[in-house]
Design a protein around this motif. Structure first.
Motif, PDB file in Angstrom:
ATOM      1  N   VAL A 154       7.877  64.943 102.870  1.00  0.00           N
ATOM      2  CA  VAL A 154       6.550  65.035 102.257  1.00  0.00           C
ATOM      3  C   VAL A 154       5.566  64.064 102.902  1.00  0.00           C
ATOM      4  N   PRO A 155       5.827  62.759 102.913  1.00  0.00           N
ATOM      5  CA  PRO A 155       4.857  61.867 103.581  1.00  0.00           C
ATOM      6  C   PRO A 155       4.673  62.197 105.052  1.00  0.00           C
ATOM      7  N   ALA A 156       5.721  62.632 105.700  1.00  0.00           N
ATOM      8  CA  ALA A 156       5.589  63.003 107.115  1.00  0.00           C
ATOM      9  C   ALA A 156       4.637  64.176 107.283  1.00  0.00           C
ATOM     10  N   ALA A 157       4.696  65.145 106.361  1.00  0.00           N
ATOM     11  CA  ALA A 157       3.818  66.309 106.445  1.00  0.00           C
ATOM     12  C   ALA A 157       2.359  65.918 106.253  1.00  0.00           C
ATOM     13  N   PHE A 158       2.094  64.974 105.351  1.00  0.00           N
ATOM     14  CA  PHE A 158       0.718  64.547 105.113  1.00  0.00           C
ATOM     15  C   PHE A 158       0.168  63.791 106.320  1.00  0.00           C
ATOM     16  N   HIS A 159       0.969  62.949 106.905  1.00  0.00           N
ATOM     17  CA  HIS A 159       0.487  62.231 108.089  1.00  0.00           C
ATOM     18  C   HIS A 159       0.315  63.174 109.275  1.00  0.00           C
ATOM     19  N   ASP A 160       1.205  64.134 109.429  1.00  0.00           N
ATOM     20  CA  ASP A 160       1.056  65.106 110.505  1.00  0.00           C
ATOM     21  C   ASP A 160      -0.237  65.901 110.341  1.00  0.00           C
ATOM     22  N   ALA A 161      -0.570  66.235 109.080  1.00  0.00           N
ATOM     23  CA  ALA A 161      -1.748  67.062 108.826  1.00  0.00           C
ATOM     24  C   ALA A 161      -3.054  66.299 109.012  1.00  0.00           C
ATOM     25  N   TYR A 162      -3.053  64.991 108.689  1.00  0.00           N
ATOM     26  CA  TYR A 162      -4.340  64.325 108.528  1.00  0.00           C
ATOM     27  C   TYR A 162      -4.565  63.077 109.373  1.00  0.00           C
ATOM     28  N   ASP A 163      -3.589  62.602 110.067  1.00  0.00           N
ATOM     29  CA  ASP A 163      -3.811  61.362 110.816  1.00  0.00           C
ATOM     30  C   ASP A 163      -4.857  61.509 111.915  1.00  0.00           C
ATOM     31  N   THR A 164      -5.115  62.721 112.370  1.00  0.00           N
ATOM     32  CA  THR A 164      -6.140  62.927 113.397  1.00  0.00           C
ATOM     33  C   THR A 164      -7.424  63.513 112.828  1.00  0.00           C
ATOM     34  N   GLU A 165      -7.483  63.705 111.506  1.00  0.00           N
ATOM     35  CA  GLU A 165      -8.688  64.244 110.882  1.00  0.00           C
ATOM     36  C   GLU A 165      -9.698  63.126 110.625  1.00  0.00           C
ATOM     37  N   PRO A 166     -10.964  63.306 110.999  1.00  0.00           N
ATOM     38  CA  PRO A 166     -11.931  62.219 110.846  1.00  0.00           C
ATOM     39  C   PRO A 166     -12.340  61.932 109.404  1.00  0.00           C
ATOM     40  N   PHE A 167     -12.134  62.900 108.498  1.00  0.00           N
ATOM     41  CA  PHE A 167     -12.649  62.722 107.145  1.00  0.00           C
ATOM     42  C   PHE A 167     -11.569  62.675 106.066  1.00  0.00           C
ATOM     43  N   VAL A 168     -10.298  62.717 106.447  1.00  0.00           N
ATOM     44  CA  VAL A 168      -9.217  62.689 105.461  1.00  0.00           C
ATOM     45  C   VAL A 168      -8.315  61.505 105.762  1.00  0.00           C
ATOM     46  N   THR A 169      -8.064  60.686 104.738  1.00  0.00           N
ATOM     47  CA  THR A 169      -7.212  59.510 104.886  1.00  0.00           C
ATOM     48  C   THR A 169      -6.039  59.606 103.917  1.00  0.00           C
ATOM     49  N   VAL A 170      -4.833  59.460 104.436  1.00  0.00           N
ATOM     50  CA  VAL A 170      -3.647  59.390 103.594  1.00  0.00           C
ATOM     51  C   VAL A 170      -3.484  57.938 103.160  1.00  0.00           C
ATOM     52  N   VAL A 171      -3.533  57.701 101.857  1.00  0.00           N
ATOM     53  CA  VAL A 171      -3.513  56.336 101.340  1.00  0.00           C
ATOM     54  C   VAL A 171      -2.152  56.004 100.753  1.00  0.00           C
ATOM     55  N   ASP A 172      -1.835  54.718 100.759  1.00  0.00           N
ATOM     56  CA  ASP A 172      -0.683  54.228 100.009  1.00  0.00           C
ATOM     57  C   ASP A 172      -1.106  54.088  98.553  1.00  0.00           C
ATOM     58  N   GLY A 173      -0.289  54.567  97.648  1.00  0.00           N
ATOM     59  CA  GLY A 173      -0.693  54.531  96.248  1.00  0.00           C
ATOM     60  C   GLY A 173      -1.539  55.740  95.916  1.00  0.00           C
ATOM     61  N   TRP A 174      -2.434  55.581  94.928  1.00  0.00           N
ATOM     62  CA  TRP A 174      -3.209  56.717  94.439  1.00  0.00           C
ATOM     63  C   TRP A 174      -4.692  56.569  94.745  1.00  0.00           C
TER      64      TRP A 174
END
Length: 336
Positions: free
Chosen positions: A251-271
């Motif tokens: 799950v966390p790997a999928a979120f980072h794969d999807a958004y680490d290169t997106e300029p407007f979406v940040t995967v945060v620790d916590g909520w």
């Protein structure tokens, strides 16, 4: 590039004016409104430190515009989109008029669709549909709740049971627009939280439509929005059952794969928190797996007027016109 805004006296129109004031390419030529046509912008939006007379909402008033944003009620968007396209303008619509097939729109919105031949238009969520937006002449800007929901859902496609999805949204009062309603009065809305619109909220079919695109099959979803005591910002939290074959660490790997290169979406620790995105075209997304139940919880925070409306419209226009996607769009929020 000469740009028009229709609905220039509403919250969405005001946010477009704020963002376009700093855009390097899109220059506002005409700002149109309905009942407030003829008024000066300095009266309608004193915070913008700008002036100019609001034009009537007619195709003639927008003649010469290369790009037009429609921050208008659905019926007005239906009436204006075709003549503006015929005149050669790229149109980005912020209403719900062109997000769905006409027959689906009529069922959920309870009104006739007067431009069914234009439905559905290209869906204007760049993080999901960037290739289709490029070069599009008519873009349907997503609703605010679907934006936050779909950004949370995109990495989960293929990892969860798509029929197990439940969604809860929480939005500030600006999401209801500038009109007056009893439940938006300060005496009622202050220190008050309430669900509304369920189970027939108009954004439900939009979420279902795009969830089916992500998963390859049609699945109904359960969506319950809430009005919370704040002006701007929203948080959508969703929950779904992981497939037996899905390892929790996927799950966390999928979120980072999807958004680490997106300029407007940040995967945060916590909520995510809504105050961390106010005024910015950003989305903060967080996810956690519960090993006890085998379910995943995802939360996404956006500013409903920026990434949920005007900012996203500018982002989609940038993509449609071949401009840098980040042009004119802030990524730093206003805090506190």
């Amino acid at each position: 590039m000469d740009t028009g805004i229709v609905g220039g006296s509403g919250y969405g129109g005001g946010e477009l004016l704020r963002l376009l004031a700093g855009h390097p390419t899109l220059k506002v030529r005409t700002v149109a409104a309905g009942s407030r046509a003829g008024e000066d912008l300095s009266t309608v939006f004193p915070h913008l430190n700008t002036s100019g007379t609001l034009a009537p909402s007619t195709p003639e008033a927008l003649e010469g515009c290369d790009l037009v944003f429609l921050a208008t009620p659905h019926a007005v968007s239906m009436a204006l989109a075709a003549p503006l396209r015929d005149a050669g303008a790229t149109v980005v619509d912020l209403s719900g008029a062109f997000r769905l097939p006409a027959e689906v729109f009529e069922r959920w919105y309870g009104m006739d669709h007067t431009a069914p031949e234009l439905t559905p238009a290209v869906y204007g969520l760049p993080e999901l549909n960037r290739d289709a937006i490029a070069g599009a002449g008519l873009v349907a800007g997503p609703g605010c709740y679907p934006t936050a929901t779909l950004l949370g859902l995109k990495p989960l496609a293929g990892l969860v049971d798509p029929a197990s999805l439940t969604i809860v949204g929480m939005s500030g009062s600006s999401g209801a627009g500038r009109g007056l309603r009893d439940n938006l009065h300060v005496s009622h809305a202050t220190a008050n939280t309430a669900a509304y619109g369920a189970p027939t909220h108009r954004h439900t079919p939009e979420i279902e439509q795009q969830w089916s695109v992500l998963t390859g099959a049609d699945h109904p979803v359960s969506f319950t929005p809430h009005l919370v005591p704040q002006v701007r910002g929203m948080v959508v939290t969703l929950n779904a059952q992981l497939l037996d074959a899905t390892a929790p660490e996927a799950v966390p790997a999928a979120f980072h794969d999807a958004y680490d290169t997106e300029p407007f979406v940040t995967v945060v620790d916590g909520w995510p928190e809504s105050t961390h995105v106010v005024g910015a075209n950003t989305a903060h997304v967080g996810a956690a797996v519960d090993p006890r139940t085998g379910r995943v919880t995802v939360s996404c925070a956006i500013d409903n007027l920026t990434k949920g409306a005007a900012g996203q419209a500018v982002q989609a226009a940038n993509v449609a016109l071949g401009l840098p996607e980040t042009a004119g769009l802030p990524t730093m929020a206003v805090y506190p």
